[in-house]
Design a protein around this motif. Structure first.
Motif, mmCIF file in Angstrom:
data_model
loop_
_atom_site.group_PDB
_atom_site.id
_atom_site.type_symbol
_atom_site.label_atom_id
_atom_site.label_comp_id
_atom_site.label_asym_id
_atom_site.label_seq_id
_atom_site.Cartn_x
_atom_site.Cartn_y
_atom_site.Cartn_z
ATOM 1 N N ALA A 84 32.230 53.262 30.991
ATOM 2 C CA ALA A 84 33.623 52.836 31.087
ATOM 3 C C ALA A 84 33.724 51.357 31.437
ATOM 4 N N VAL A 85 34.714 50.716 30.872
ATOM 5 C CA VAL A 85 34.983 49.311 31.150
ATOM 6 C C VAL A 85 35.549 49.186 32.555
ATOM 7 N N ARG A 86 34.990 48.249 33.333
ATOM 8 C CA ARG A 86 35.476 48.037 34.700
ATOM 9 C C ARG A 86 36.251 46.737 34.856
ATOM 10 N N TYR A 87 36.005 45.792 33.931
ATOM 11 C CA TYR A 87 36.668 44.490 34.004
ATOM 12 C C TYR A 87 37.217 44.113 32.641
ATOM 13 N N ARG A 88 38.415 43.542 32.639
ATOM 14 C CA ARG A 88 39.055 43.117 31.395
ATOM 15 C C ARG A 88 39.798 41.821 31.661
ATOM 16 N N HIS A 89 39.700 40.879 30.724
ATOM 17 C CA HIS A 89 40.389 39.597 30.856
ATOM 18 C C HIS A 89 41.890 39.846 30.717
ATOM 19 N N PRO A 90 42.716 39.308 31.620
ATOM 20 C CA PRO A 90 44.163 39.585 31.575
ATOM 21 C C PRO A 90 44.853 38.981 30.353
ATOM 22 N N ASP A 91 44.323 37.901 29.803
ATOM 23 C CA ASP A 91 44.966 37.248 28.662
ATOM 24 C C ASP A 91 44.374 37.660 27.316
ATOM 25 N N ASN A 92 43.192 38.230 27.331
ATOM 26 C CA ASN A 92 42.528 38.615 26.091
ATOM 27 C C ASN A 92 41.837 39.958 26.300
ATOM 28 N N ALA A 93 42.472 41.026 25.865
ATOM 29 C CA ALA A 93 41.973 42.381 26.103
ATOM 30 C C ALA A 93 40.657 42.663 25.389
ATOM 31 N N SER A 94 40.289 41.814 24.426
ATOM 32 C CA SER A 94 39.020 42.042 23.736
ATOM 33 C C SER A 94 37.832 41.629 24.612
ATOM 34 N N HIS A 95 38.095 40.845 25.651
ATOM 35 C CA HIS A 95 37.050 40.478 26.607
ATOM 36 C C HIS A 95 36.959 41.570 27.663
ATOM 37 N N GLN A 96 35.895 42.386 27.541
ATOM 38 C CA GLN A 96 35.695 43.505 28.460
ATOM 39 C C GLN A 96 34.267 43.485 28.970
ATOM 40 N N TRP A 97 34.075 44.084 30.143
ATOM 41 C CA TRP A 97 32.737 44.163 30.721
ATOM 42 C C TRP A 97 32.647 45.432 31.556
ATOM 43 N N GLY A 120 24.601 44.805 33.941
ATOM 44 C CA GLY A 120 23.884 43.729 33.265
ATOM 45 C C GLY A 120 24.415 42.361 33.656
ATOM 46 N N ARG A 121 24.025 41.373 32.877
ATOM 47 C CA ARG A 121 24.448 40.007 33.157
ATOM 48 C C ARG A 121 25.937 39.852 32.921
ATOM 49 N N GLN A 122 26.535 38.997 33.710
ATOM 50 C CA GLN A 122 27.955 38.729 33.521
ATOM 51 C C GLN A 122 28.168 37.999 32.200
ATOM 52 N N PRO A 123 29.169 38.417 31.438
ATOM 53 C CA PRO A 123 29.484 37.672 30.218
ATOM 54 C C PRO A 123 29.968 36.267 30.580
ATOM 55 N N TRP A 170 32.640 34.705 29.805
ATOM 56 C CA TRP A 170 34.040 34.608 30.240
ATOM 57 C C TRP A 170 34.199 35.035 31.691
ATOM 58 N N VAL A 171 33.419 35.988 32.177
ATOM 59 C CA VAL A 171 33.470 36.412 33.581
ATOM 60 C C VAL A 171 32.920 35.302 34.470
ATOM 61 N N LYS A 172 31.810 34.741 34.052
ATOM 62 C CA LYS A 172 31.188 33.665 34.815
ATOM 63 C C LYS A 172 32.148 32.484 34.960
ATOM 64 N N GLU A 173 32.802 32.108 33.861
ATOM 65 C CA GLU A 173 33.759 31.003 33.900
ATOM 66 C C GLU A 173 34.938 31.341 34.809
ATOM 67 N N TRP A 174 35.384 32.579 34.783
ATOM 68 C CA TRP A 174 36.497 33.027 35.606
ATOM 69 C C TRP A 174 36.162 32.847 37.089
ATOM 70 N N VAL A 175 34.989 33.334 37.476
ATOM 71 C CA VAL A 175 34.558 33.264 38.875
ATOM 72 C C VAL A 175 34.308 31.814 39.296
ATOM 73 N N GLU A 176 33.687 31.031 38.417
ATOM 74 C CA GLU A 176 33.392 29.629 38.736
ATOM 75 C C GLU A 176 34.658 28.792 38.884
#
Length: 101
Positions: free
Chosen positions: A63-76, A80-83, A85-91
């Motif tokens: 199951a997907v646990r994380y999803r980008h609020p502006d782009n639903a196609s970005h899921q994680w 495993g390694r952070q995608p 877009w997740v890394k950029e979000w946190v940084e």
């Protein structure tokens, strides 16, 4: 057997014979193991097909646990390694919790 007295050609021939013998013995060991597994499965009344499927782990998607609020196609899934877009979000100083589904 004294290898130091053998010619290079004889040594190569011996090496090839050893490779062939090892391959033959490995095949024999695999066949022996298969026969033992089959005998055990038959002795306890378990079809080999059931035995093989039972040893596999769960299959399917996670199951997907994380999803980008502006782009639903970005899921994680959070595995495993952070995608990127997740890394950029946190940084950028934003909380990972805001991405949680």
């Amino acid at each position: 057997m004294d290898l130091s007295n053998m010619s290079l050609g004889d040594l190569r021939n011996l090496q090839e014979q050893i490779k062939q013998e090892m391959k033959k013995r490995e095949q024999q060991e695999v066949q022996k193991a298969r026969e033992q597994i089959m005998a055990i499965a038959q002795s306890v009344g378990v079809p080999l097909k059931d035995l093989m499927t039972a040893s596999r782990g769960k299959s399917g998607s996670v199951a997907v646990r994380y999803r980008h609020p502006d782009n639903a196609s970005h899921q994680w899934t959070g595995r495993g390694r952070q995608p990127k877009w997740v890394k950029e979000w946190v940084e950028s100083g934003k909380s990972l919790d805001k991405l949680r589904v």
